[in-house]
Design a protein around this motif. Sequence first.
Motif, PDB file in Angstrom:
ATOM      1  N   CYS A  54      97.681 -36.116  -6.046  1.00 35.36           N
ATOM      2  CA  CYS A  54      99.043 -35.585  -6.023  1.00 35.36           C
ATOM      3  C   CYS A  54      99.863 -36.040  -7.226  1.00 35.36           C
ATOM      4  O   CYS A  54      99.492 -36.966  -7.939  1.00 35.36           O
ATOM      5  N   GLY A  55     100.986 -35.338  -7.452  1.00 34.76           N
ATOM      6  CA  GLY A  55     101.857 -35.651  -8.575  1.00 34.76           C
ATOM      7  C   GLY A  55     101.509 -34.897  -9.844  1.00 34.76           C
ATOM      8  O   GLY A  55     101.971 -35.273 -10.923  1.00 34.76           O
ATOM      9  N   VAL A  56     100.722 -33.829  -9.756  1.00 34.17           N
ATOM     10  CA  VAL A  56     100.291 -33.100 -10.959  1.00 34.17           C
ATOM     11  C   VAL A  56     100.690 -31.623 -10.880  1.00 34.17           C
ATOM     12  O   VAL A  56     100.962 -31.084  -9.795  1.00 34.17           O
ATOM     13  N   THR A  57     100.697 -31.006 -12.074  1.00 31.62           N
ATOM     14  CA  THR A  57     100.853 -29.557 -12.185  1.00 31.62           C
ATOM     15  C   THR A  57      99.581 -28.992 -12.797  1.00 31.62           C
ATOM     16  O   THR A  57      99.107 -29.503 -13.822  1.00 31.62           O
ATOM     17  N   SER A 110     108.982 -43.229   7.529  1.00 27.67           N
ATOM     18  CA  SER A 110     110.170 -42.893   8.320  1.00 27.67           C
ATOM     19  C   SER A 110     111.020 -41.825   7.627  1.00 27.67           C
ATOM     20  O   SER A 110     111.843 -41.168   8.247  1.00 27.67           O
ATOM     21  N   THR A 111     110.839 -41.665   6.301  1.00 24.86           N
ATOM     22  CA  THR A 111     111.454 -40.543   5.592  1.00 24.86           C
ATOM     23  C   THR A 111     110.318 -39.782   4.896  1.00 24.86           C
ATOM     24  O   THR A 111     109.152 -40.142   5.060  1.00 24.86           O
ATOM     25  N   LYS A 112     110.669 -38.768   4.081  1.00 25.39           N
ATOM     26  CA  LYS A 112     109.638 -38.027   3.355  1.00 25.39           C
ATOM     27  C   LYS A 112     109.603 -38.378   1.874  1.00 25.39           C
ATOM     28  O   LYS A 112     109.047 -37.641   1.060  1.00 25.39           O
ATOM     29  N   ALA A 113     110.180 -39.511   1.520  1.00 24.86           N
ATOM     30  CA  ALA A 113     110.198 -39.926   0.117  1.00 24.86           C
ATOM     31  C   ALA A 113     108.794 -40.200  -0.419  1.00 24.86           C
ATOM     32  O   ALA A 113     108.584 -40.213  -1.638  1.00 24.86           O
ATOM     33  N   TRP A 114     107.838 -40.402   0.443  1.00 21.23           N
ATOM     34  CA  TRP A 114     106.462 -40.692   0.022  1.00 21.23           C
ATOM     35  C   TRP A 114     105.723 -39.453  -0.504  1.00 21.23           C
ATOM     36  O   TRP A 114     104.671 -39.575  -1.134  1.00 21.23           O
ATOM     37  N   ILE A 115     106.243 -38.270  -0.259  1.00 13.78           N
ATOM     38  CA  ILE A 115     105.505 -37.057  -0.637  1.00 13.78           C
ATOM     39  C   ILE A 115     105.558 -36.838  -2.146  1.00 13.78           C
ATOM     40  O   ILE A 115     106.630 -36.720  -2.732  1.00 13.78           O
ATOM     41  N   ALA A 116     104.401 -36.790  -2.792  1.00 13.33           N
ATOM     42  CA  ALA A 116     104.284 -36.479  -4.218  1.00 13.33           C
ATOM     43  C   ALA A 116     103.791 -35.034  -4.331  1.00 13.33           C
ATOM     44  O   ALA A 116     102.732 -34.703  -3.802  1.00 13.33           O
ATOM     45  N   PRO A 117     104.537 -34.169  -4.987  1.00 18.78           N
ATOM     46  CA  PRO A 117     104.199 -32.741  -4.959  1.00 18.78           C
ATOM     47  C   PRO A 117     103.017 -32.374  -5.853  1.00 18.78           C
ATOM     48  O   PRO A 117     102.625 -33.119  -6.749  1.00 18.78           O
ATOM     49  N   VAL A 118     102.466 -31.211  -5.589  1.00 17.30           N
ATOM     50  CA  VAL A 118     101.448 -30.571  -6.440  1.00 17.30           C
ATOM     51  C   VAL A 118     101.893 -29.132  -6.657  1.00 17.30           C
ATOM     52  O   VAL A 118     102.257 -28.453  -5.692  1.00 17.30           O
ATOM     53  N   VAL A 119     101.870 -28.691  -7.917  1.00 16.61           N
ATOM     54  CA  VAL A 119     102.162 -27.286  -8.211  1.00 16.61           C
ATOM     55  C   VAL A 119     100.938 -26.674  -8.888  1.00 16.61           C
ATOM     56  O   VAL A 119     100.456 -27.206  -9.891  1.00 16.61           O
ATOM     57  N   VAL A 120     100.459 -25.590  -8.330  1.00 12.92           N
ATOM     58  CA  VAL A 120      99.369 -24.842  -8.966  1.00 12.92           C
ATOM     59  C   VAL A 120      99.991 -23.551  -9.487  1.00 12.92           C
ATOM     60  O   VAL A 120     100.404 -22.682  -8.711  1.00 12.92           O
ATOM     61  N   GLU A 121     100.082 -23.470 -10.819  1.00  9.84           N
ATOM     62  CA  GLU A 121     100.804 -22.349 -11.416  1.00  9.84           C
ATOM     63  C   GLU A 121     100.026 -21.040 -11.328  1.00  9.84           C
ATOM     64  O   GLU A 121      98.814 -21.029 -11.139  1.00  9.84           O
ATOM     65  N   ARG A 122     100.717 -19.971 -11.577  1.00  6.84           N
ATOM     66  CA  ARG A 122     100.196 -18.642 -11.298  1.00  6.84           C
ATOM     67  C   ARG A 122      98.873 -18.358 -12.021  1.00  6.84           C
ATOM     68  O   ARG A 122      98.689 -18.668 -13.181  1.00  6.84           O
TER      69      ARG A 122
END
Lengths: 203, 203, 203
Positions: C132-135, C108-120
């Motif tokens: 998810c949850g990693v860099t 019902s909210t977006k609190a479940w989203i765990a981000p992923v960052v792929v650096e340059r």
Amino acid sequence: MKQRMQQTKAWKHPKALVESSSVGAGTRVWAFAHIMKDAIVGSGCNIGEQVFVESGARIGDRVTVKNGVQVWEGVTLEDDVFVGPGVAFTNDRYPRSPRSAAAGEKYSTKAWIAPVVVERGASIGANATVVCGVTIGRSSMIAAGAVVTKSIPAFALVRGVPARICGYVCVCGQPLAIPKNGRVACRECRRCYHRIPGGLVAG
Amino acid sequence: MKQRMQQTKAWKHPKALVESSSVGAGTRVWAFAHIMKDAIVGSGCNIGEQVFVESGARIGDRVTVKNGVQVWEGVTLEDDVFVGPGVAFTNDRYPRSPRSAAAGEKYSTKAWIAPVVVERGASIGANATVVCGVTIGRSSMIAAGAVVTKSIPAFALVRGVPARICGYVCVCGQPLAIPKNGRVACRECRRCYHRIPGGLVAG
Amino acid sequence: MKQRMQQTKAWKHPKALVESSSVGAGTRVWAFAHIMKDAIVGSGCNIGEQVFVESGARIGDRVTVKNGVQVWEGVTLEDDVFVGPGVAFTNDRYPRSPRSAAAGEKYSTKAWIAPVVVERGASIGANATVVCGVTIGRSSMIAAGAVVTKSIPAFALVRGVPARICGYVCVCGQPLAIPKNGRVACRECRRCYHRIPGGLVAG
């Protein structure tokens, strides 16, 4: 009133192909997806982009199938199942190209099809692979990238290649810290479980 | 008569894109597939939905390519090959984004392409990954979800990450129970094989 | 003059769906790809066939995304990143079908989203899976078929399930032979690096 009527029909993206007349109320089918004739899809489902549902496949109610998944003949997804993006199902244990001379008579009947059943509430993580001939138990969870080669008990959390049990999860998805012979309540939703030999049961 | 004429032409789904003029008789190309200009596809093939065949790729006769596979330039699929859904081929050993400054001159020629050859009759299971620079031997079988990092001998059955030999299969696909130094006949089709150092040969 | 103008606009294949107004100059979007409203895609990118970019996803400049990849909300691809075919990103640690009763309020909210960052400058090989949850660190390289479950340091080469460090690579993609405590110059491009505890730094 208008909203109520919309909820009672399936919706398809203009770029989706829906040839089945058995797609339930409130189901959404996204772009470049293809539901073939005689495939069965229940109500309240979300069928992602580029999903292919073959004639003979069966999908229950409130199922989510993320992008790029194929649901072949022989595969059954029960109610409330989640299938992550890029998951591969199979229905042929030792495949050969059906038109090759080597395949011989094999593909002249459908005796080659080995079924897969994904029981209600189970989740299959992204890019996981399901080797045919297995049952994925109720509310179990397959980690992303796992290769399932054996049937999975209810509530089990499995990962790796081949997939092995590494824990248990609640119906709500939360991991459960299970004492060896004891009972446990989910920290998130308070549902209760207890251990039995070889697995976990609710209550 | 009408049927005979249909068999002598390739057939494409209305939603497929076929830009190559080298697609053989009796080949079927399904929805959202794309065969690019100068790609070569033989006769009697089945090219599944969302399959992409790049200019410079070569596909033989009676090949089955299931949904969602890309056949890149540098990849050759010989006659009678089976490629399962979601299989990933590669043609670049250490890829970088070609437009990045870091990639430098690398992508200004095609010297970076490392080929893959899948020999006749081989099968590649669902979601398997083929690292470039390898040959997948005649009638071998790659298990679903395997990651192929080395060349595979003829008739070998391989599985896992990285893929390792776990047995041998017949041309017809049936696993063979091979005695250490002996001969064996397939229980399904009676074809005969015998062991040699490092593999198996027919006869 | 005409060529110069073409370089200042994004190009889309007639069969692509582009609903975002934030697609940068010179970016190409291929057939059956779909860039949703409010997705951000930089300039000079190559967005392959059947790629899906969800509202809320962010892609930098000169990024290559090969066929069949989904870039979900919560995923950021920085400049110069390469994403191989069939790579699966995720944004939900313990997914359930959002419309099931068991999922309760979670979606019902977006609190479940765990981000992923792929650096340059990082590269992700074909069919790899990113939990998810990693860099994924700058200029690192994920081998084809790997399953990333932890963050990856800059310049690391990782492979396997789960992915583990097996070496280091240069910004240009070439593997580096690193002495235990020493300095190294890339044999291909002469860029220099030296070891620090737990990784590698340029210079």
